[in-house]
Design a protein around this motif. Sequence first.
Motif, PDB file in Angstrom:
ATOM      1  N   GLY A   1      53.827  52.945 -17.345  1.00  0.00           N
ATOM      2  CA  GLY A   1      52.406  53.434 -17.157  1.00  0.00           C
ATOM      3  C   GLY A   1      51.955  52.506 -15.939  1.00  0.00           C
ATOM      4  N   SER A   2      51.498  53.086 -14.852  1.00  0.00           N
ATOM      5  CA  SER A   2      51.163  52.492 -13.552  1.00  0.00           C
ATOM      6  C   SER A   2      49.979  52.663 -13.351  1.00  0.00           C
ATOM      7  CB  SER A   2      51.808  53.112 -12.272  1.00  0.00           C
ATOM      8  OG  SER A   2      51.816  54.554 -12.061  1.00  0.00           O
ATOM      9  N   GLY A   3      49.033  52.801 -14.378  1.00  0.00           N
ATOM     10  CA  GLY A   3      47.533  52.868 -13.995  1.00  0.00           C
ATOM     11  C   GLY A   3      46.999  51.357 -13.821  1.00  0.00           C
ATOM     12  N   THR A   4      45.616  51.585 -14.080  1.00  0.00           N
ATOM     13  CA  THR A   4      44.848  50.172 -14.034  1.00  0.00           C
ATOM     14  C   THR A   4      45.433  49.265 -15.279  1.00  0.00           C
ATOM     15  OG1 THR A   4      42.991  51.235 -13.432  1.00  0.00           O
ATOM     16  CG2 THR A   4      42.683  48.969 -14.286  1.00  0.00           C
TER      17      THR A   4
ATOM     18  N   ASP B   1      56.483  55.282 -14.035  1.00  0.00           N
ATOM     19  CA  ASP B   1      55.375  56.346 -14.544  1.00  0.00           C
ATOM     20  C   ASP B   1      56.031  57.853 -14.560  1.00  0.00           C
ATOM     21  OD1 ASP B   1      53.134  58.150 -14.659  1.00  0.00           O
ATOM     22  OD2 ASP B   1      52.013  56.268 -14.617  1.00  0.00           O
TER      23      ASP B   1
ATOM     24  N   ALA C   1      51.763  59.332  -9.429  1.00  0.00           N
ATOM     25  CA  ALA C   1      50.810  58.169 -10.094  1.00  0.00           C
ATOM     26  C   ALA C   1      51.482  56.959  -9.848  1.00  0.00           C
ATOM     27  CB  ALA C   1      50.372  58.410 -11.619  1.00  0.00           C
TER      28      ALA C   1
ATOM     29  N   SER D   1      50.915  55.612  -6.292  1.00  0.00           N
ATOM     30  CA  SER D   1      49.420  55.127  -6.077  1.00  0.00           C
ATOM     31  C   SER D   1      49.088  54.032  -6.864  1.00  0.00           C
ATOM     32  CB  SER D   1      48.332  56.316  -6.865  1.00  0.00           C
ATOM     33  OG  SER D   1      47.157  56.013  -6.803  1.00  0.00           O
ATOM     34  N   GLY D   2      49.965  53.842  -7.868  1.00  0.00           N
ATOM     35  CA  GLY D   2      49.726  52.514  -8.652  1.00  0.00           C
ATOM     36  C   GLY D   2      50.320  51.535  -7.952  1.00  0.00           C
TER      37      GLY D   2
ATOM     38  N   LYS E   1      47.986  50.361  -4.987  1.00  0.00           N
ATOM     39  CA  LYS E   1      46.889  49.649  -5.468  1.00  0.00           C
ATOM     40  C   LYS E   1      47.247  48.355  -5.937  1.00  0.00           C
ATOM     41  CE  LYS E   1      42.682  49.037  -7.514  1.00  0.00           C
ATOM     42  NZ  LYS E   1      41.510  49.095  -6.761  1.00  0.00           N
TER      43      LYS E   1
ATOM     44  N   VAL F   1      50.255  53.398 -21.902  1.00  0.00           N
ATOM     45  CA  VAL F   1      49.953  54.799 -21.403  1.00  0.00           C
ATOM     46  C   VAL F   1      48.511  55.193 -22.231  1.00  0.00           C
ATOM     47  CG1 VAL F   1      52.403  55.383 -20.868  1.00  0.00           C
ATOM     48  CG2 VAL F   1      51.313  55.709 -23.251  1.00  0.00           C
ATOM     49  N   PHE F   2      48.170  56.440 -22.156  1.00  0.00           N
ATOM     50  CA  PHE F   2      47.182  56.863 -22.860  1.00  0.00           C
ATOM     51  C   PHE F   2      46.899  56.710 -24.178  1.00  0.00           C
ATOM     52  CE2 PHE F   2      44.322  60.429 -24.182  1.00  0.00           C
ATOM     53  CZ  PHE F   2      42.953  60.199 -23.194  1.00  0.00           C
TER      54      PHE F   2
ATOM     55  N   SER G   1      41.405  44.092 -19.711  1.00  0.00           N
ATOM     56  CA  SER G   1      41.504  44.372 -18.355  1.00  0.00           C
ATOM     57  C   SER G   1      40.108  43.694 -17.875  1.00  0.00           C
ATOM     58  CB  SER G   1      41.051  45.904 -18.305  1.00  0.00           C
ATOM     59  OG  SER G   1      41.189  46.310 -17.227  1.00  0.00           O
TER      60      SER G   1
END
Length: 689
Positions: A290-293, A313, A318, A321-322, A325, A370-371, A423
């Motif tokens: 998972g490469s989100g926040t 990811d 994503a 983009s991660g 960031k 992940v989610f 976070s």
Amino acid sequence: MSEIVTTERREDCLIIRVNNPPVNALGHAVRAGIVDALQETGDAKYAVLHCEGRTFFAGADITEFGKSPLAPSLADMIAALEDCPIPVIAAIHGVALGGGLETALGCDDRIIDRKARIGFPEIDLGIFPGAGGTQRAPRLTGMAATLSMILDGKHVDAARAVEIGLCDEISDGDLLENAIAFARKQTQKRRVKDLPPPQPDQAAIDAELAKAAKVRRGQVAVKKAAEAVIASAALPFEQGLEKERDLFLELIGGPQARAMRHLFFAERLSTRVDGLSVTPKSLGLFGVVGSGTMGGGIAMAFANAGFSVRLFDANADALKSGLEKIRSLYLASASKGRISEAEALDRFDRIQPADDWKGFAACDLIIEAVFERMDIKKAVFAELDRVARPEAILATNTSYLDINEIAASTKDPSRILGLHFFSPANVMRLLEIVRGEKTSDMALATALDAARNIQKVPVVSGVCHGFIGNRMLKGYGREAGLCMMEGAAPEAIDKALYDFGMPMGPLAMADLAGLDIGYDNRRSMTAGEDYDPLASLLQDRLVEMGRKGQKTGAGIYKYEPGNRLPQPDPEIASLIEQLADENGIRRRDVAADEIVERCMLALINEGVDILSEGVAQRASDIDVVYANGYGFPRYRGGPMFYADELGASHILERIGHYQDIHGAKWWTPSPLLRELAATGGTFGNWKKG
């Protein structure tokens, strides 16, 4: 002469050596040994105070905290250094912190190794330097620089120490030899106490107080420290010392210092798990799914500590983009001078993208981020089960979900646990380590070791919905929501809890997190059993209106474009009144004291249940969670320490009061609370059978 403090004569130089591992803490044996050594000057022309091992004096002896010091006190020892008939040179390596720096200031001159650091960290314990530091330091560096160091509490490097005048020379190479050579050039004493007092600078003092008011809001030590520093200019030296001592004693015996000392020890105790004695596995390569926040922040946390990371990811865009960031965050840190650009790029290079699940084949620890849905989590663990080495540890970053259920879906539940980061994961210190029913001791010990390696404060939790922190937050948020429906304006609720010391009120925090998170979470819960629907009635209506908080520009509050400052919204005030009327709620004035009391009692009562169930090993672990993950004011010690300050009997009586008004559903005292109220026991001393 003791074994801890010894002397050596080298021509005209008396070398006073201190060897009190691991950090040369200034305990009684050290203080007494130095005072005795100063009697052996004989015909020496100068002396060097030098510590063996990895550091100069790193501070006071923590085993003496809260006790009356044996003579000689630290102040007595420093006075003996100052009154020594020959110049005494402090040779600083490693760190000189707190009383260690005050000791160095009692010497005539200070030479510092280029890699060494100095500082006054006492403010983090609710006090300030109390052995002359507030009187000597301003005579060398001025009032503003001294107060800045004291209120900031952070370390100063060698170059800065020389630049501001607290040290005299930087040493490259052999520190002791350089200190002796430096001492030979000193022909007379240069006692700091004899230097002219600093020039008064009220404008600079006010500026430092204004800065501290933001980061140390509510801490009484801030103004007391300023008073002490001001005394260095306003009073003769000895009177200044007396003023410093009076203010110091006022603080050290007070509730805030007591609370902050409690957290100091609690954070060290939280790493210890009863019955856990295995040696952790060695870890080299980490994986993050998972490469989100959150996933990006976790990857950064490990890269910052020097580890290599594989980031994956399932969505290639994503992942791209991660990574972009992450790179931008590192370069932003470099632009602000926090790290060099070279270091920023090195850290970024430690995070390498994985093309597919096979990229995790060589990883020692893999963390899923992940989610927050059970079906998605299980699908991830099925893939990890397939590709990960049998000895690799697999962790989930879930905030709420049942880790035992996730583990049961895998081939080897013993290697599954929770690593609940907060976070932004590369910044926040807390790490909840969730021990599943079948988590092995090896997996748990290795997770604790990993937390230490990335400089997190770990707390071990058992499995329950929300673990320690988020489970307790449920009652806190419930009472805030009910107070709002009963008559308190959202901004009044947030102000009451902000004034208590929380960094943000619960309603502004809900807007920040996103109202849809709670909304989605409640969809899998039973109204009236798992939560009070009246408490979240407004939030649910707002989500259905498309007002999800800051991310949509409106939630409980409204937000101007580009501005995160919550603005009260008359439309929402009207909606609250409408909802209250529709549900037969008679609105009234709700005082700030009631808001705070209800929110805190709900928080505490849930914490007592968590303790009695064994979800938390000890009360102080709960305090560590809330001080480091939820912004509970450190000067109040955490919710369970605060509960002990109130007393179990008082808490039981007040919960009974609200039970009489609101019913028993949400106001039933924990059985452990009743037990301790009856016996006079404390949460801090209670241990599960």
